[in-house]
Scaffold this active site. Structure first.
Site, mmCIF file in Angstrom:
data_model
loop_
_atom_site.group_PDB
_atom_site.id
_atom_site.type_symbol
_atom_site.label_atom_id
_atom_site.label_comp_id
_atom_site.label_asym_id
_atom_site.label_seq_id
_atom_site.Cartn_x
_atom_site.Cartn_y
_atom_site.Cartn_z
ATOM 1 N N LEU A 51 0.841 -1.333 -0.088
ATOM 2 C CA LEU A 51 -0.025 0.021 -0.029
ATOM 3 C C LEU A 51 0.886 1.334 0.026
ATOM 4 C CD1 LEU A 51 -3.288 0.758 0.220
ATOM 5 C CD2 LEU A 51 -2.762 0.996 2.748
ATOM 6 N N SER A 117 3.551 -6.516 2.300
ATOM 7 C CA SER A 117 2.268 -5.992 2.983
ATOM 8 C C SER A 117 1.169 -6.311 2.187
ATOM 9 C CB SER A 117 2.832 -4.468 3.074
ATOM 10 O OG SER A 117 1.762 -3.927 3.991
ATOM 11 N N GLN A 118 0.443 -5.248 1.632
ATOM 12 C CA GLN A 118 -0.490 -5.519 0.785
ATOM 13 C C GLN A 118 -0.351 -6.427 -0.447
ATOM 14 O OE1 GLN A 118 -4.014 -2.620 -0.089
ATOM 15 N NE2 GLN A 118 -2.946 -2.679 -2.129
ATOM 16 N N ASP A 234 6.246 -4.421 14.317
ATOM 17 C CA ASP A 234 5.824 -4.086 13.027
ATOM 18 C C ASP A 234 5.006 -2.722 13.079
ATOM 19 O OD1 ASP A 234 5.170 -5.190 9.980
ATOM 20 O OD2 ASP A 234 3.196 -3.882 10.877
ATOM 21 N N HIS A 289 7.294 -1.434 10.295
ATOM 22 C CA HIS A 289 6.561 -1.839 8.945
ATOM 23 C C HIS A 289 7.550 -1.569 7.770
ATOM 24 C CE1 HIS A 289 3.493 -3.836 6.638
ATOM 25 N NE2 HIS A 289 3.404 -2.829 5.809
#
Length: 308
Positions: A51, A117-118, A234, A289
């Site tokens: 993202l 991630s996404q 994270d 993250h």
């Protein structure tokens, strides 16, 4: 690094608290690595961003790969960058799939996925729906594989009038499902709404009736190895255990993957991968993250060995 390996029927866990032989790998002569690359050749690596990211954010990861595996063809797919990453997940799956497929076709020995991630959820969609993929290692790098439910800076930016407890009012609507994060928003207090409204994650997890579930499972299980990377610091993936298919119950107590229904019923192949010895959990504390893909320790500990 020495990993602590459990029985074959359970996922193998790698933790940064283990003593490290990874450093030894750093000392292999460069000449030897080059000869290995020349004689054997490394499989192409395809990176899918998350993202609000873009392909330029992965320069360090590309460097780590080429230093450890010289000559590797590394492609960071330059699609759905920045705000375009809010497009619906199925739209992104089809777009990334179209860009990735020619790379697969030109790689007779297969390719590796690193999906951040996404992007880890995008890659699951690709692997589930592409019957002739040739992905060997699927490395899921701090991805909300079991969903997302947390008050993060991303949430405040996207939905300033909402907090996690009431975001379901917009996410579980037709309009909300046009936004990527809502496609995997998993509110443990409104489970029925999630199952009936999620156009993406609930289908991938076969939590909602899916006539393609058997075929999707067969496709997904064509991977050789699944590596699930995450950690307690994270700060974005919530709970962080979602990166390894753990998630909240309705009391917001984390239930680890091995006790989740999707694992116990082997709905898309996690239990099968564990039984094969091909499900790897790599947990690293101290990593926020946005730094997973630029952290060299994470690369050597959790990714390097699976990219041959």
């Amino acid at each position: 690094m020495k990993g602590s390996h459990s029985a074959v029927s359970s996922p193998r866990r790698w933790s940064s608290s283990s003593s490290s032989s990874g450093a030894a790998r750093l000392l292999y002569p460069l000449l030897g690595a080059c000869l290995w690359a020349a004689v054997v050749g490394y499989k192409p690596v395809i990176i899918v961003h998350g993202l609000f990211d873009s392909s330029g954010d992965f320069i360090n990861l590309q460097r780590f790969i080429n230093e450890s595996h010289p000559g590797t063809n590394v492609t960071v797919i330059d699609l759905f960058d920045r705000s375009a990453s809010l497009e619906p997940m199925w739209t992104q799956v089809e777009g990334f799939k179209a860009a990735i497929y020619p790379i697969m076709q030109n790689a007779a020995d297969g390719v590796h996925f690193i999906c951040y991630s996404q992007g880890g959820l995008v890659c699951r969609g690709i692997l589930s729906t592409l019957s002739d993929h040739n992905v060997q290692s699927f490395i899921s790098l701090s991805s909300p594989q079991a969903g997302q439910y947390g008050d993060t800076d991303y949430l405040k930016y996207l939905f300033p009038q909402f907090v996690k407890s009431n975001l379901y009012h917009i996410c579980y609507t037709a309009i909300g499902q046009r936004i990527s994060i809502c496609n995997y928003w998993n509110d443990p207090h409104h489970r029925d709404l999630y199952v009936n409204s999620s156009d993406y994650l609930a289908l991938l997890n076969s939590e909602r009736a899916n006539p393609n579930s058997t075929e999707w499972k067969k496709n997904f299980l064509k991977i050789k190895t699944l590596v699930l990377i995450g950690g307690p610091d994270d700060g974005v993936i919530t709970p962080w255990q979602s990166s390894q298919f753990g998630f909240y119950d309705d009391n917001e107590t984390v239930v680890e993957m091995q006790h989740q229904d999707l694992y116990l019923r082997d709905v898309f192949g996690l239990k099968t991968l564990a039984a094969r010895g091909d499900l790897i959990l790599c947990s690293v504390p101290g990593v926020e993250h946005v730094y997973w893909h630029s952290n060299e320790t994470v690369f050597h500990m959790c990714m390097e060995k699976w990219l041959v």
